[in-house]
Design an enzyme around this catalytic site. Structure first.
Site, PDB file in Angstrom:
ATOM      1  N   SER A 530     -26.098  24.337 -13.458  1.00 37.69           N
ATOM      2  CA  SER A 530     -25.874  25.386 -14.460  1.00 37.69           C
ATOM      3  C   SER A 530     -24.494  25.987 -14.284  1.00 37.69           C
ATOM      4  CB  SER A 530     -26.930  26.488 -14.304  1.00 37.69           C
ATOM      5  OG  SER A 530     -26.619  27.610 -15.084  1.00 37.69           O
ATOM      6  N   TYR A 543     -32.163  32.548 -10.008  1.00 35.68           N
ATOM      7  CA  TYR A 543     -31.805  31.301 -10.707  1.00 35.68           C
ATOM      8  C   TYR A 543     -30.437  30.797 -10.242  1.00 35.68           C
ATOM      9  CZ  TYR A 543     -30.779  28.190 -14.686  1.00 35.68           C
ATOM     10  OH  TYR A 543     -30.454  27.130 -15.477  1.00 35.68           O
TER      11      TYR A 543
END
Length: 618
Positions: A530, A543
């Site tokens: 990400s 995350y």
């Protein structure tokens, strides 16, 4: 049985499909059928036409367009000739076509034309081929089918064979030694029924006990354990995939054949030469514990030496084995894709069984000599069929695991890879979503389960090997969104993010690396990380930390796998909303609040801050 259809051509199609639907009669493009009828030519004249299956067409699925027509009055004068080369024959047939742009007619067109009957069928029935390969085919056919069924010595299809069969038109039918059966009749039903009658009589005869009958059993070989079979399959696939990736299809149903004492001899024969086009002239006998390099190398050397003894200007085809008999296990077939591998496996099963039946019923068998095998393997008219296949897709033969494939980016990745020919193992905890992704994909299998469980990860990898023979790439994409400030996030949320977004990928990396090394043809690990791994946002710590760990996992995998040709790379997407389950309603609200934008403006906010200036959709 009445053959349905409004016209003679429609009834020919119906008859052909009946024959093609029975794998004991023909397999995957084998055999041919024809009908003689009257059509009007371009000058308005009524003329006799032979409609016959086109070269490479499959009787099981044939339609009207698969039966080119030839003017019979142009073909019959050839009966008076003494000889005709294959090249002359093909050129001549091309000038006799009713529709000049139709498919090339069957290699055996003249055989059908020279027989006076209205309808002719040619099949490679297993039971007939078992008789046709007996030590004395004449005696075997006479005993099984009666004296009114003729036998012709083996001659490669073409003009000479057509003339020999025509001389026997007074017989009830003709068995072609080492080849198959030709029947005919004045009605569609007569020819088809005679085929079924003679094949049934041959099967009944073979099932009886003759003076020379013997059992072909050998010593019982132990079945390989699961782990040993996995290692064997990936090593075998690696051995075969030097020039292009191969896919394997396996069958334990042929274990009895593979365990025969005479398996080495059986492996050198086929039930009919037509099978050699798909599965080669010989099968390779190899044990799970054997040195595959030596076994496959010896097989290839023997094939190359036979080519050198017989070649006169031809180019050597791949000498690698396409079919393997594995004592203790069964049969394995290799192909450029799963469809080809499964087709070869099916053909091999019928061919091996027919040869075994001959050996058991008669105590011996006869087959083509080396020169006859070479002439058929390198016969331009037969090799022409291979040119009809479409070119391989970009990722043909590639086997890829995609995790998180039930939705969003994982689903899009899976569909894109499939569109380029990849074979897929789709993994996700969402079984319904997986089935939706897999629907319509040509070569995909789904494995549902929690990828934080090492047993599920093992099942994913084993499924890739058992279904396709190995593994080339893994797209490690599964993930969940996880938010919370560091001083407020719960223990459970922190651990959930690490388990799903990082540990699951570690488990799959740990399982895939040794398999890829064993396969020894390299591979690729693609980690879907990400943007947050490099530019995290406040409140997105659980995350972002897991994704940063994923990037580091990729780097270490590259260091440890690079020497074996295993590439590791990461992609770092940002804010891909379409179809994504990661962007739950709660996560959307949380990130909208964190960025100070309205909920319905969140997607526009992320699109505007990207360098592209618009939404990324996958």
């Amino acid at each position: 049985m009445a053959i349905e259809g409004k016209t003679e051509l429609e009834r020919l199609v119906a008859r052909s499909r009946l024959i093609g639907s029975d794998p004991a009669l023909v397999l995957h493009g084998g055999g041919n059928t024809s009908t003689k009828l009257v059509e009007t030519d371009h000058l308005g004249r009524d003329r006799c036409v032979l409609r016959i299956k086109g070269s490479g067409s499959d009787l099981r699925t044939a339609g009207v367009s698969d039966f080119p027509g030839l003017w019979l009055d142009d073909l019959l004068p050839l009966r008076a000739r003494e000889a005709m080369s294959d090249e002359e024959m093909v050129g001549y047939l091309g000038r006799c076509l009713v529709e000049p742009d139709s498919a090339r007619p069957s290699i055996e067109t003249l055989l059908h034309a020279f027989l006076p009957a209205a309808h002719v069928d040619h099949v490679h029935a297993d039971a007939i081929c078992a008789l046709a390969n007996a030590p004395d085919p004449y005696a075997a056919v006479r005993d099984a089918l009666g004296p009114d069924v003729a036998v012709v010595d083996y001659v490669r299809p073409g003009f000479e064979l057509s003339c020999r069969v025509a001389e026997l038109a007074g017989a009830r039918a003709v068995v072609l030694a080492h080849h198959g059966l030709v029947t005919w009749g004045e009605t569609h039903e007569a020819s088809y029924s005679l085929t079924l009658e003679l094949v049934g009589a041959a099967a009944a005869y073979l099932a009886s006990t003759g003076d020379g009958a013997r059992a072909g059993g050998g010593a019982a070989e132990p079945e390989p354990d699961d782990a040993g079979l996995v290692r064997f399959l990936v090593r075998l696939r690696g051995q075969l995939s030097g020039e292009c990736r191969q896919v394997l299809a396996t069958s334990a149903a042929q274990r009895r054949i593979a365990c025969r004492a005479d398996v080495e001899r059986l492996a050198t024969m086929r039930s009919t030469p037509d099978h050699m086009l798909r599965i080669g002239a010989r099968s390779c006998v190899v044990g799970v514990g054997d040195d595959l390099g030596s076994k496959v190398g010896a097989f290839e050397a023997a094939a190359t030496e036979a080519f050198d003894r017989n070649a006169s200007g031809e180019d050597l085809q791949s000498p690698s084995p396409r079919v393997f008999l594995v004592p203790g296990f069964g049969c394995i077939a290799a192909g450029p894709d799963s469809r080809a591998a499964r087709t070869r496996l099916e053909i091999a099963a019928h061919s091996h069984e027919a040869v075994a039946t001959t050996l058991d019923r008669f105590g011996d068998a006869s087959w083509l000599d080396e020169r006859e095998v070479f002439d058929f393997e390198y016969w331009p008219l037969e090799l022409f069929k291979l040119t009809l296949a479409p070119p391989p897709a970009e990722l043909a033969g590639q086997i890829t695991v995609v995790t998180g494939a039930a939705s969003g980016l994982g689903r899009d990745i899976a569909r894109d890879l499939a569109s380029r020919g990849a074979h897929l193992v789709l993994a996700d905890i969402d079984s319904a979503g997986l089935e939706e992704t897999a629907a319509g994909l040509a070569a995909a299998v789904a494995v549902a389960g929690d990828l934080t469980d090492a047993a599920v990860v093992d099942r994913v990898v084993r499924t890739a090997v058992s279904t396709f023979g190995g593994l080339d790439a893994v797209v490690l994409n599964a993930g969940v969104g996880a938010t919370g400030a560091l001083d407020a996030v719960s223990d459970d949320e922190w651990r959930r993010s690490l388990e799903i977004n990082l540990t699951a990928h570690f488990l799959l990396t740990r399982r895939a690396l040794p398999l890829l090394r064993e396969q020894a043809i390299g591979g690729s690990l693609v980690y879907v990380a990400s943007k947050n791994a490099f530019a995290p946002g406040a409140g997105f710590g659980p995350y972002s930390v897991a994704k940063a760990g994923l990037v580091q996992l990729m780097r270490i995998a590259a260091l440890e796998g690079g020497a074996a040709g295993i590439r590791s790379n990461a992609v770092n997407p940002d804010a891909i909303f379409r179809g994504s389950k990661l962007w739950s309603d709660d996560l959307r609200r949380e990130r909208a609040e964190a960025h100070g934008v309205a909920l319905d403006e969140l997607e526009s906010f992320y699109a505007a801050r990207s360098l592209l200036g618009h939404a990324v959709t996958g």
